[in-house]
Design a protein around this motif. Structure first.
Motif, mmCIF file in Angstrom:
data_model
loop_
_atom_site.group_PDB
_atom_site.id
_atom_site.type_symbol
_atom_site.label_atom_id
_atom_site.label_comp_id
_atom_site.label_asym_id
_atom_site.label_seq_id
_atom_site.Cartn_x
_atom_site.Cartn_y
_atom_site.Cartn_z
ATOM 1 N N GLU A 181 40.742 -37.070 -93.504
ATOM 2 C CA GLU A 181 40.084 -36.504 -92.333
ATOM 3 C C GLU A 181 38.787 -35.793 -92.716
ATOM 4 O O GLU A 181 38.590 -35.410 -93.868
ATOM 5 N N ARG A 197 38.489 -27.091 -93.493
ATOM 6 C CA ARG A 197 39.278 -28.207 -94.021
ATOM 7 C C ARG A 197 38.414 -29.000 -94.995
ATOM 8 O O ARG A 197 37.306 -29.387 -94.626
ATOM 9 N N GLY A 232 45.849 -28.969 -88.638
ATOM 10 C CA GLY A 232 45.038 -29.349 -89.787
ATOM 11 C C GLY A 232 45.173 -28.311 -90.882
ATOM 12 O O GLY A 232 44.923 -28.570 -92.044
HETATM 13 P P1 AMP Z 1 42.809 -33.555 -86.150
HETATM 14 O O1 AMP Z 1 41.828 -34.174 -85.252
HETATM 15 O O2 AMP Z 1 44.235 -33.882 -85.892
HETATM 16 O O3 AMP Z 1 42.408 -33.831 -87.572
HETATM 17 O O4 AMP Z 1 42.701 -31.991 -85.932
HETATM 18 C C1 AMP Z 1 41.510 -31.382 -85.541
HETATM 19 C C2 AMP Z 1 41.392 -30.089 -86.248
HETATM 20 O O5 AMP Z 1 40.088 -29.546 -86.015
HETATM 21 C C3 AMP Z 1 42.293 -28.998 -85.741
HETATM 22 O O6 AMP Z 1 43.553 -29.084 -86.284
HETATM 23 C C4 AMP Z 1 41.563 -27.736 -86.172
HETATM 24 O O7 AMP Z 1 41.878 -27.456 -87.527
HETATM 25 C C5 AMP Z 1 40.108 -28.127 -86.091
HETATM 26 N N1 AMP Z 1 39.455 -27.595 -84.889
HETATM 27 C C6 AMP Z 1 39.227 -28.219 -83.733
HETATM 28 N N2 AMP Z 1 38.600 -27.431 -82.852
HETATM 29 C C7 AMP Z 1 38.396 -26.258 -83.466
HETATM 30 C C8 AMP Z 1 37.789 -25.024 -83.085
HETATM 31 N N3 AMP Z 1 37.245 -24.839 -81.880
HETATM 32 N N4 AMP Z 1 37.790 -24.045 -83.977
HETATM 33 C C9 AMP Z 1 38.322 -24.234 -85.209
HETATM 34 N N5 AMP Z 1 38.909 -25.360 -85.627
HETATM 35 C C10 AMP Z 1 38.947 -26.372 -84.781
#
Ligand code: AMP
Ligand code: MG
Length: 334
Positions: A181, A197, A232
């Motif tokens: 990712e 991440r 994540g």
């Molecule tokens: P995934 O698309 O399953 O890889 O997960 C997306 C990841 O993006 C989430 O689990 C968060 O760790 C991160 N994320 C998305 N939006 C935000 C936000 N507004 N602030 C901080 N982290 C975010």
């Protein structure tokens, strides 16, 4: 799952298919899409009802925000308020595997941002996904196209195996070129950026562009429910059902001493007599190859009825940091 039990159809990326899938997305349906990182489960990011379906299909908790995928910088300004640091990173790394967390605009519904005042934005590089984004004309919210908590998908077939009973449309763009990712950088405070991440774009690369130290950070909590950590960042995530033990070095001797029910997964093909359940991520242990096959190898071994997977961590830094991050999550106790 046998393809017969599935309601999902896998589409090749022909112009008529892209036109059809774009119409599905405009009508509020879900479409699984190829990206250069992992496959995503996409919906119109400006349509709260459509985005809610993502959480239903994945079994994902609504406290976990989604990444919004854009086609152009114009769309960046539509969904977020980028600062200079963000624009510099965009110029350097977009389209590509970098996600930035920025203050959001009002058009982004709360379901996408988990009620936060920020939005995570990425401009993906996969040519098919870019063509689809262009045709749809709106940004697409998309988390990984897997059942919540399981290993991320890097082929259309992985998506069908996990979500084939829940979704109708999967766009096949071949195996993902990167395989882990995106890197997520929090740029709410441009003078103190945080790495949320690790991914293919390394901390050092981001630091070089910004001329600043990038420290590690955590996703901020959604306001009403405090102490929420996005998956994540959750310890146990990307997990096969088979227990995983990590080792900094794996030797054939160790493997030889193991039980016949365990699998031994090396970074590279080990030298010597290979008997027993010996596997490797990449023939020569090339780090890009390891990343590309990381999740497909874990999925295949998870289906192999082993009692335990002993996995060798990747040596070094850069992409190895991202690989080891996913391996540690895969190994975290349930
Ligand atoms: P995934 O698309 O399953 O890889 O997960 C997306 C990841 O993006 C989430 O689990 C968060 O760790 C991160 N994320 C998305 N939006 C935000 C936000 N507004 N602030 C901080 N982290 C975010
Ligand atoms: Mg995910």
């Amino acid at each position: 799952m046998s393809p017969a039990a599935s309601i999902a159809r896998i589409y090749r990326g022909t112009p008529p298919n892209l036109a059809k899938l774009a119409r599905c997305l405009q009508a509020g349906e879900l479409v699984a899409v190829p990206t250069e990182t992992v496959y995503g489960l996409a919906a119109n990011a400006l349509d709260a009802k459509a985005c809610r379906k993502i959480f239903m299909a994945k079994g994902r908790p609504v406290e976990d925000p989604l990444i919004v995928h854009i086609h152009s910088l114009t769309q960046l300004f539509e969904v977020a308020k980028p600062n200079d640091a963000a624009l510099r990173l965009a110029r350097e790394f977009w389209p590509g595997p970098l996600t930035m967390v920025l203050p959001k605009k009002n058009c982004v519904p709360g379901i996408v941002s988990a009620g936060l005042s920020t939005v995570a934005v990425r401009m993906p590089a996969h040519p098919l996904f870019r063509r689809l984004l262009q045709r749809v004309g709106v940004p697409l919210a998309a988390p990984s196209a897997n059942q919540f908590g399981y290993v991320s998908p890097t082929t259309a077939e992985h998506v069908r195996t996990g979500l084939g009973k829940k979704i109708r449309h999967i766009l096949d763009g071949g195996p993902c070129a990167i395989g882990v990712e995106s890197t997520i950088v929090d740029l709410r405070k441009p003078r103190s950026p945080r790495l949320l991440r690790p991914g293919a774009i390394t901390r050092e690369q981001v630091e070089a562009v910004l001329g600043l130290k990038v420290r590690s950070g955590r996703t901020p909590s959604a306001p009403p429910k405090s102490a929420q950590v996005a998956p994540g960042l959750m310890a146990q995530h990307y997990s096969p059902r088979t227990p995983v033990t990590l080792r900094s070095r794996l030797s054939l001797k160790m493997a030889a001493r193991g039980t016949a029910k365990d699998a031994w997964v090396f970074q590279a093909k080990p030298r010597g007599e290979l008997d027993g359940n010996i596997f490797w991520f990449d023939l020569h242990g090339k780090i890009e190859g390891v990343a590309r096959r990381l999740f497909s190898t874990l999925r295949a071994l998870d289906a192999g009825k082993f009692k335990r997977l002993h996995v060798e961590l990747a040596p070094g830094e850069g992409l190895a940091t991202a690989i080891n991050d996913r391996l540690r999550r895969a190994a975290a106790k349930k």
